[in-house]
Scaffold this active site. Structure first.
Site, PDB file in Angstrom:
ATOM      1  NE  ARG A 163      -4.083  -1.810   0.294  1.00  0.00           N
ATOM      2  CZ  ARG A 163      -4.123  -3.103  -0.011  1.00  0.00           C
ATOM      3  NH1 ARG A 163      -3.075  -3.692  -0.569  1.00  0.00           N
ATOM      4  NH2 ARG A 163      -5.212  -3.805   0.214  1.00  0.00           N
ATOM      5  CB  SER A 238      -8.659  -1.421   4.302  1.00  0.00           C
ATOM      6  OG  SER A 238      -8.976  -2.695   3.822  1.00  0.00           O
ATOM      7  CD  GLU A 333      -5.794   1.399   2.327  1.00  0.00           C
ATOM      8  OE1 GLU A 333      -5.571   0.919   1.222  1.00  0.00           O
ATOM      9  OE2 GLU A 333      -6.899   1.846   2.650  1.00  0.00           O
TER      10      GLU A 333
HETATM   11  N1  EPU Z   1     -10.451 -10.551  10.441  1.00  0.00           N
HETATM   12  C1  EPU Z   1     -11.060 -10.397  11.664  1.00  0.00           C
HETATM   13  N2  EPU Z   1     -12.244  -9.702  11.714  1.00  0.00           N
HETATM   14  C2  EPU Z   1     -12.843  -9.187  10.607  1.00  0.00           C
HETATM   15  C3  EPU Z   1     -12.237  -9.373   9.343  1.00  0.00           C
HETATM   16  C4  EPU Z   1     -11.017 -10.049   9.297  1.00  0.00           C
HETATM   17  O1  EPU Z   1     -10.579 -10.850  12.683  1.00  0.00           O
HETATM   18  O2  EPU Z   1     -13.904  -8.542  10.750  1.00  0.00           O
HETATM   19  C5  EPU Z   1      -9.122 -11.240  10.392  1.00  0.00           C
HETATM   20  C6  EPU Z   1      -9.228 -12.693  10.056  1.00  0.00           C
HETATM   21  O3  EPU Z   1      -8.243 -13.382  10.781  1.00  0.00           O
HETATM   22  C7  EPU Z   1      -8.855 -12.742   8.583  1.00  0.00           C
HETATM   23  C8  EPU Z   1      -7.842 -11.623   8.497  1.00  0.00           C
HETATM   24  O4  EPU Z   1      -8.328 -10.630   9.418  1.00  0.00           O
HETATM   25  O5  EPU Z   1      -8.321 -13.960   8.238  1.00  0.00           O
HETATM   26  C9  EPU Z   1      -7.677 -11.026   7.113  1.00  0.00           C
HETATM   27  O6  EPU Z   1      -8.939 -10.553   6.662  1.00  0.00           O
HETATM   28  P1  EPU Z   1      -9.257 -10.319   5.098  1.00  0.00           P
HETATM   29  O7  EPU Z   1      -8.829 -11.479   4.297  1.00  0.00           O
HETATM   30  O8  EPU Z   1     -10.670  -9.842   5.007  1.00  0.00           O
HETATM   31  O9  EPU Z   1      -8.254  -9.170   4.682  1.00  0.00           O
HETATM   32  P2  EPU Z   1      -7.758  -7.826   5.388  1.00  0.00           P
HETATM   33  O10 EPU Z   1      -6.339  -8.010   5.791  1.00  0.00           O
HETATM   34  O11 EPU Z   1      -8.707  -7.373   6.439  1.00  0.00           O
HETATM   35  C10 EPU Z   1      -6.832  -6.910   3.114  1.00  0.00           C
HETATM   36  C11 EPU Z   1      -6.876  -5.614   2.350  1.00  0.00           C
HETATM   37  C12 EPU Z   1      -8.199  -5.462   1.603  1.00  0.00           C
HETATM   38  C13 EPU Z   1      -8.358  -6.648   0.664  1.00  0.00           C
HETATM   39  C14 EPU Z   1      -8.295  -7.944   1.504  1.00  0.00           C
HETATM   40  C15 EPU Z   1      -8.366  -9.205   0.662  1.00  0.00           C
HETATM   41  C16 EPU Z   1      -5.443  -4.089   3.601  1.00  0.00           C
HETATM   42  C17 EPU Z   1      -5.368  -2.866   4.468  1.00  0.00           C
HETATM   43  N3  EPU Z   1      -6.661  -4.489   3.266  1.00  0.00           N
HETATM   44  O12 EPU Z   1      -7.821  -6.819   4.132  1.00  0.00           O
HETATM   45  O13 EPU Z   1      -8.124  -4.290   0.827  1.00  0.00           O
HETATM   46  O14 EPU Z   1      -9.576  -6.577  -0.020  1.00  0.00           O
HETATM   47  O15 EPU Z   1      -7.048  -7.995   2.233  1.00  0.00           O
HETATM   48  O16 EPU Z   1      -7.145  -9.472   0.048  1.00  0.00           O
HETATM   49  O17 EPU Z   1      -4.401  -4.634   3.223  1.00  0.00           O
HETATM   50  C18 EPU Z   1      -8.573  -1.949   0.812  1.00  0.00           C
HETATM   51  O18 EPU Z   1      -7.363  -1.756   0.723  1.00  0.00           O
HETATM   52  O19 EPU Z   1      -9.398  -0.970   0.847  1.00  0.00           O
HETATM   53  C19 EPU Z   1      -9.081  -3.297   0.925  1.00  0.00           C
HETATM   54  C20 EPU Z   1     -10.374  -3.553   1.084  1.00  0.00           C
END
Ligand code: EPU
Length: 338
Positions: A163, A238, A333
């Site tokens: 990012r 995010s 972010e």
């Molecule tokens: N999780 C929780 N609670 C929640 C959601 C997630 O505990 O409500 C934990 C779970 O352990 C899950 C982990 O967080 O396994 C990762 O969650 P997720 O796969 O939804 O991904 P994220 O890390 O929360 C990132 C990106 C998103 C992108 C997703 C999918 C960042 C800041 N965000 O989110 O990007 O869509 O991965 O690859 O890196 C964005 O940048 O606007 C965005 C939406």
């Protein structure tokens, strides 16, 4: 139909948080010359908006806002394996992804439904489901705002990271990105390495030979279920980055929270911010105007009528609570504009 606002200085419908703020002037950029002929408006404080999907205005913006409307796609080179595509920076990213999938060009199908423009993609090196735009990016074309000079950077010179790019740091507000060049692959093997994408695809299209369309549809289904529709609730995806902490800090935290999800990365250990936020009890927490999105704790939503200051205040409370409970500092972010 896009909502219209009779106030020509209103930014409300030009960013996805939907906060009622104004700019000094709003200048649409349909051609590069719209920039050079308005050079006087670039003096002092200014901001370039694509679709405004990654920005929070805390107050009225005391400067001019340029809105990117540059359109067009051109094939620069093509052979039986690859296509080099130049995309004008104002093109909608998701429509570009759909276009490439329809052409059977692989490379960005995992990045479906990411809001924003093609020009904004390299600024924060958008990414999802194991792919980031850096994987396909070849070059970025921009205009140096001070001199009007055109510049072309190759990928390696852009300072791309998680990012992150030079456009967010040392080059901030110096350039207007006019186009990006991406390399896509014909007859690419489908490799949805991300378990959730693979599982969703297998469920949606059982016992079929999978193609790019299947990956695209699976990603769209996952994102539609997890991420709020900006037409209903203002948001900017995010709100925080996933923090990277040292190996030593990760070990200490894991001793106290053995169930904490964690991922090894080059410079330490990445912890999902959504998990930290949820553990602090923020999921489902909301005031009458601002809240954490119940399906994804990383997203802050404007439930209607929130000011930028109220959203920023809510975000700061989350930061303070994660700091207090885990000793981990969350960073936005989203671009915060004061
Ligand atoms: N999780 C929780 N609670 C929640 C959601 C997630 O505990 O409500 C934990 C779970 O352990 C899950 C982990 O967080 O396994 C990762 O969650 P997720 O796969 O939804 O991904 P994220 O890390 O929360 C990132 C990106 C998103 C992108 C997703 C999918 C960042 C800041 N965000 O989110 O990007 O869509 O991965 O690859 O890196 C964005 O940048 O606007 C965005 C939406």
């Amino acid at each position: 139909m896009t909502p219209q606002n009779s106030d020509t200085r209103s930014l409300m419908y030009l960013h996805t948080f939907g906060v009622a703020v104004k700019a000094k002037n709003i200048i649409p950029v349909f051609r590069q010359k719209n920039l050079t002929e308005n050079k006087h408006l670039l003096e002092g404080n200014f901001l370039v908006l694509g679709q405004g999907s990654n920005v929070l205005f805390v107050n009225d913006f005391a400067g001019n806002v340029f809105v990117n409307k540059l359109k067009g796609k051109t094939i620069l080179a093509e052979n039986e394996n690859e296509v080099l595509l130049k995309v004008a920076s104002g093109e909608n990213w998701h429509r570009l992804v759909r276009f490439c999938v329809q052409k059977k060009w692989g490379g960005i199908e995992n990045l479906a439904l990411i809001p924003g423009t093609a020009g904004a993609a390299p600024v924060q090196n958008i990414g999802a489901y194991g792919t980031e735009v850096a994987d396909v990016l070849e070059f970025v074309e921009a205009v140096d705002i001070a001199s009007g000079e055109k510049i072309i950077w190759q990928k390696k010179d852009l300072g791309l990271g998680y990012r992150q790019s030079n456009f967010k740091t040392i080059w901030k507000n110096r350039y207007f990105i006019t186009a990006i060049g991406i390399k896509l692959y014909k007859n690419a093997e489908i490799q949805p390495n991300y378990p959730m994408v693979r599982e969703t695809m297998e469920k949606m299209f059982p016992q079929q030979k999978h193609d790019l369309t299947h990956v695209f549809e699976a990603v769209c289904a996952i994102r539609s279920a997890k991420l709020p529709d900006v037409k209903k609730w203002g948001n900017a995806g995010s709100f925080f980055k996933n923090p990277v902490i040292s190996l030593a800090d990760a070990h200490t935290l894991q001793a106290n929270f053995p169930q904490m999800p964690h991922f090894s990365v080059e410079n330490g250990v990445k912890i999902p911010a959504a998990w930290l936020i949820e553990q602090c009890g923020w999921k489902n927490k909301a005031t009458d105007k601002v809240g954490v999105y119940p399906n994804q704790a990383l997203i802050i939503v404007n439930k209607g009528g929130a000011t930028g200051a109220e959203i920023w205040d809510f975000a700061q409370q989350i930061i303070a609570s994660v700091q207090e409970n885990f000793g981990v500092g969350l960073e936005p972010e989203v671009q915060i504009v004061f």
